[in-house]
Scaffold this motif. Structure first.
Motif, PDB file in Angstrom:
ATOM      1  N   THR A  23      14.905  11.198  -5.873  1.00  0.00           N
ATOM      2  CA  THR A  23      16.215  10.642  -6.196  1.00  0.00           C
ATOM      3  C   THR A  23      15.994   9.219  -6.714  1.00  0.00           C
ATOM      4  OG1 THR A  23      18.467  10.280  -5.323  1.00  0.00           O
ATOM      5  CG2 THR A  23      16.634   9.684  -3.901  1.00  0.00           C
ATOM      6  N   PRO A  24      16.913   8.660  -7.506  1.00  0.00           N
ATOM      7  CA  PRO A  24      16.654   7.333  -8.073  1.00  0.00           C
ATOM      8  C   PRO A  24      16.691   6.162  -7.096  1.00  0.00           C
ATOM      9  CG  PRO A  24      18.217   8.551  -9.424  1.00  0.00           C
ATOM     10  CD  PRO A  24      18.066   9.308  -8.142  1.00  0.00           C
ATOM     11  N   ASN A  25      17.257   6.355  -5.893  1.00  0.00           N
ATOM     12  CA  ASN A  25      17.493   5.214  -5.014  1.00  0.00           C
ATOM     13  C   ASN A  25      16.709   5.313  -3.709  1.00  0.00           C
ATOM     14  OD1 ASN A  25      19.416   3.974  -2.669  1.00  0.00           O
ATOM     15  ND2 ASN A  25      19.510   2.753  -4.524  1.00  0.00           N
ATOM     16  N   LEU A  26      15.994   4.242  -3.345  1.00  0.00           N
ATOM     17  CA  LEU A  26      15.174   4.229  -2.129  1.00  0.00           C
ATOM     18  C   LEU A  26      15.995   4.451  -0.856  1.00  0.00           C
ATOM     19  CD1 LEU A  26      12.649   1.293  -2.682  1.00  0.00           C
ATOM     20  CD2 LEU A  26      12.044   3.648  -2.137  1.00  0.00           C
ATOM     21  N   LYS A  72      23.014  23.986   8.619  1.00  0.00           N
ATOM     22  CA  LYS A  72      22.567  24.055   7.236  1.00  0.00           C
ATOM     23  C   LYS A  72      22.801  22.711   6.538  1.00  0.00           C
ATOM     24  CE  LYS A  72      23.979  28.926   6.994  1.00  0.00           C
ATOM     25  NZ  LYS A  72      25.038  29.177   7.967  1.00  0.00           N
ATOM     26  N   LEU A  73      21.816  22.295   5.770  1.00  0.00           N
ATOM     27  CA  LEU A  73      21.929  21.123   4.906  1.00  0.00           C
ATOM     28  C   LEU A  73      21.951  21.586   3.459  1.00  0.00           C
ATOM     29  CD1 LEU A  73      21.664  18.158   3.909  1.00  0.00           C
ATOM     30  CD2 LEU A  73      19.194  18.363   4.305  1.00  0.00           C
ATOM     31  N   PHE A  74      22.999  21.224   2.739  1.00  0.00           N
ATOM     32  CA  PHE A  74      23.058  21.475   1.306  1.00  0.00           C
ATOM     33  C   PHE A  74      22.677  20.165   0.611  1.00  0.00           C
ATOM     34  CE2 PHE A  74      25.656  24.721   3.205  1.00  0.00           C
ATOM     35  CZ  PHE A  74      25.328  25.858   2.470  1.00  0.00           C
ATOM     36  N   LEU A  75      21.475  20.178   0.052  1.00  0.00           N
ATOM     37  CA  LEU A  75      20.843  18.961  -0.449  1.00  0.00           C
ATOM     38  C   LEU A  75      20.839  18.927  -1.979  1.00  0.00           C
ATOM     39  CD1 LEU A  75      19.054  16.408   0.104  1.00  0.00           C
ATOM     40  CD2 LEU A  75      17.077  17.949   0.099  1.00  0.00           C
ATOM     41  N   GLY A  76      21.543  17.967  -2.535  1.00  0.00           N
ATOM     42  CA  GLY A  76      21.486  17.737  -3.974  1.00  0.00           C
ATOM     43  C   GLY A  76      20.365  16.765  -4.290  1.00  0.00           C
ATOM     44  N   VAL A  77      19.591  17.044  -5.343  1.00  0.00           N
ATOM     45  CA  VAL A  77      18.468  16.178  -5.723  1.00  0.00           C
ATOM     46  C   VAL A  77      18.540  15.888  -7.216  1.00  0.00           C
ATOM     47  CG1 VAL A  77      16.990  17.071  -3.893  1.00  0.00           C
ATOM     48  CG2 VAL A  77      16.908  18.128  -6.157  1.00  0.00           C
ATOM     49  N   ASP A  78      17.868  14.813  -7.619  1.00  0.00           N
ATOM     50  CA  ASP A  78      17.780  14.482  -9.043  1.00  0.00           C
ATOM     51  C   ASP A  78      16.494  15.009  -9.655  1.00  0.00           C
ATOM     52  OD1 ASP A  78      20.049  12.299  -9.856  1.00  0.00           O
ATOM     53  OD2 ASP A  78      19.536  12.171  -7.747  1.00  0.00           O
ATOM     54  N   THR A 123      12.070  11.360 -10.289  1.00  0.00           N
ATOM     55  CA  THR A 123      12.784  10.087 -10.326  1.00  0.00           C
ATOM     56  C   THR A 123      12.160   9.115  -9.328  1.00  0.00           C
ATOM     57  OG1 THR A 123      14.461  10.918  -8.784  1.00  0.00           O
ATOM     58  CG2 THR A 123      14.902  11.181 -11.130  1.00  0.00           C
ATOM     59  N   PHE A 124      12.786   7.989  -9.138  1.00  0.00           N
ATOM     60  CA  PHE A 124      12.180   6.794  -8.548  1.00  0.00           C
ATOM     61  C   PHE A 124      11.643   6.962  -7.124  1.00  0.00           C
ATOM     62  CE2 PHE A 124      12.542   2.386  -6.855  1.00  0.00           C
ATOM     63  CZ  PHE A 124      11.707   1.767  -7.758  1.00  0.00           C
ATOM     64  N   SER A 125      12.396   7.647  -6.258  1.00  0.00           N
ATOM     65  CA  SER A 125      12.053   7.659  -4.831  1.00  0.00           C
ATOM     66  C   SER A 125      11.834   9.077  -4.328  1.00  0.00           C
ATOM     67  CB  SER A 125      13.182   7.028  -4.010  1.00  0.00           C
ATOM     68  OG  SER A 125      13.467   5.728  -4.480  1.00  0.00           O
ATOM     69  N   GLU A 142       0.842  -1.206   0.000  1.00  0.00           N
ATOM     70  CA  GLU A 142       0.000   0.000   0.000  1.00  0.00           C
ATOM     71  C   GLU A 142       0.872   1.250   0.000  1.00  0.00           C
ATOM     72  OE1 GLU A 142      -2.605  -0.114   3.317  1.00  0.00           O
ATOM     73  OE2 GLU A 142      -3.774  -1.840   2.581  1.00  0.00           O
ATOM     74  N   ARG A 143       1.912   1.228   0.808  1.00  0.00           N
ATOM     75  CA  ARG A 143       2.815   2.390   0.896  1.00  0.00           C
ATOM     76  C   ARG A 143       3.526   2.637  -0.431  1.00  0.00           C
ATOM     77  NH1 ARG A 143       7.780   2.991   5.289  1.00  0.00           N
ATOM     78  NH2 ARG A 143       8.683   4.899   4.414  1.00  0.00           N
ATOM     79  N   LEU A 144       4.018   1.568  -1.039  1.00  0.00           N
ATOM     80  CA  LEU A 144       4.728   1.700  -2.314  1.00  0.00           C
ATOM     81  C   LEU A 144       3.789   2.117  -3.441  1.00  0.00           C
ATOM     82  CD1 LEU A 144       7.043  -1.430  -1.983  1.00  0.00           C
ATOM     83  CD2 LEU A 144       7.781   0.967  -1.988  1.00  0.00           C
ATOM     84  N   GLU A 145       2.546   1.665  -3.373  1.00  0.00           N
ATOM     85  CA  GLU A 145       1.574   2.090  -4.383  1.00  0.00           C
ATOM     86  C   GLU A 145       1.254   3.574  -4.231  1.00  0.00           C
ATOM     87  OE1 GLU A 145      -2.556   0.638  -4.299  1.00  0.00           O
ATOM     88  OE2 GLU A 145      -2.238   0.041  -6.391  1.00  0.00           O
ATOM     89  N   GLU A 146       1.180   4.057  -2.987  1.00  0.00           N
ATOM     90  CA  GLU A 146       0.944   5.483  -2.742  1.00  0.00           C
ATOM     91  C   GLU A 146       2.071   6.325  -3.332  1.00  0.00           C
ATOM     92  OE1 GLU A 146       0.548   5.833   1.442  1.00  0.00           O
ATOM     93  OE2 GLU A 146      -1.495   5.016   1.503  1.00  0.00           O
ATOM     94  N   GLN A 147       3.277   5.769  -3.348  1.00  0.00           N
ATOM     95  CA  GLN A 147       4.430   6.461  -3.914  1.00  0.00           C
ATOM     96  C   GLN A 147       4.541   6.251  -5.431  1.00  0.00           C
ATOM     97  OE1 GLN A 147       8.024   5.420  -1.732  1.00  0.00           O
ATOM     98  NE2 GLN A 147       6.955   5.573   0.223  1.00  0.00           N
ATOM     99  N   LYS A 148       3.532   5.560  -5.986  1.00  0.00           N
ATOM    100  CA  LYS A 148       3.458   5.310  -7.427  1.00  0.00           C
ATOM    101  C   LYS A 148       4.642   4.497  -7.946  1.00  0.00           C
ATOM    102  CE  LYS A 148       0.845   9.587  -8.157  1.00  0.00           C
ATOM    103  NZ  LYS A 148       0.745  10.872  -8.875  1.00  0.00           N
ATOM    104  N   LEU A 149       5.103   3.543  -7.105  1.00  0.00           N
ATOM    105  CA  LEU A 149       6.219   2.689  -7.494  1.00  0.00           C
ATOM    106  C   LEU A 149       5.755   1.331  -7.992  1.00  0.00           C
ATOM    107  CD1 LEU A 149       8.717   3.488  -4.601  1.00  0.00           C
ATOM    108  CD2 LEU A 149       8.671   4.440  -6.913  1.00  0.00           C
ATOM    109  N   LEU A 150       4.499   0.962  -7.698  1.00  0.00           N
ATOM    110  CA  LEU A 150       3.973  -0.319  -8.154  1.00  0.00           C
ATOM    111  C   LEU A 150       2.449  -0.244  -8.247  1.00  0.00           C
ATOM    112  CD1 LEU A 150       2.636  -1.594  -5.377  1.00  0.00           C
ATOM    113  CD2 LEU A 150       4.965  -2.309  -4.941  1.00  0.00           C
TER     114      LEU A 150
END
Length: 257
Positions: free
Chosen positions: A188-191, A172-178, A220-222, A41-49
């Motif tokens: 980002t592509p990775n869970l 401070k957090l410097f956050l790179g995203v895809d 992207t994926f996650s 259910e959780r993964l479906e909510e994230q549109k992964l399956l």
């Protein structure tokens, strides 16, 4: 097994087989069918399956596009001039005595080099390559999380990384995203990397996204987090004005350089 590890295993099984039943997943992961159904259910909510009668299957359309991850060298070559300017401006936001957090990524690699010379600086990172480049510099204390090394991004991820982060706080957090999308948020592509990024967001007083214009409107994926966790975005002047305006309307500080 931690919940995020289990979700990753489920996606690995479904990606390999295309589909699986609740019973098969329950046996493979040694957990109850109730737990598996909740995970699906959780993964479906994230549109992964997509859940099916008695199981689940991966979403086929555009699956390669959202899950594909370039190598570090490929990323480093893309929009190099823009990333250099973003990193240069980001370095000006770091003050002597700060405790900062750097995620893995080609922009943050440039930023790390530009921090050489700062005084009494503490850098926390889960990027192994950042440590090898600036680890010997005086005036900078570096904390590298533990965890499993991902060779695509040089990121340390998983329960050990998350545990190391849980006991600290940073300015401070410097956050790179895809991906930065107004509907899907930061991705980002990775869970596993997404989970570690969420932990980083939770311990930072200020979240600063560093991303060139190509990352906007991309999913992207996650999912890492919704956009309401972001305080500041630093990007380049090729960012479309319509996108820039939407970011400002969300109350996010936008810096284009």
């Amino acid at each position: 097994m931690f919940a995020e590890e289990r979700l990753l295993k489920i996606m690995e099984i479904l990606t390999r087989l295309g589909k699986a039943t609740v019973g098969d997943l329950s046996d493979s992961l040694a957990v109850s069918s109730v737990t598996i159904r909740r995970d699906l259910e959780r993964l479906e909510e994230q549109k992964l399956l997509t859940r099916t009668h008695g199981g689940a299957m991966v979403i086929q359309p555009n699956s390669h596009e959202v899950a594909y991850e370039k190598s570090f060298s490929e990323k480093e070559e893309a929009f190099a001039a823009e990333k250099e300017r973003i990193a240069e401006f980001a370095s000006k936001l770091v003050e002597d005595g700060d405790a900062i957090l750097l995620t893995p990524g080609t922009t943050n690699m440039r930023l790390a080099r530009m921090l050489i010379g700062k005084k009494d600086l503490t850098i926390v990172t889960n990027a192994a390559n950042i440590v090898t480049h600036i680890g010997s510099q005086s005036g900078i204390d570096i904390i590298l999380t533990g965890g499993k090394l991902r060779n695509k991004s040089f990121a340390m991820v998983g329960p050990l990384a998350d545990q190391a982060l849980s006991g600290i706080r940073v300015d401070k957090l410097f956050l790179g995203v895809d991906g930065f999308d107004f509907n899907e948020g930061l991705t980002t592509p990775n869970l596993s990397e997404a989970n570690t990024n969420r932990q980083m967001i939770s311990i930072a007083k200020k979240v600063i996204v560093v991303a060139d214009h190509s990352k906007f409107g991309k999913v992207t994926f996650s999912q890492i987090a919704p956009l309401n966790v972001v305080h500041t975005v630093i990007s380049d002047k090729l960012l479309p004005e319509t996108t820039a305006q939407k970011i400002r309307e969300l109350g996010i500080e936008l810096i284009l350089c």
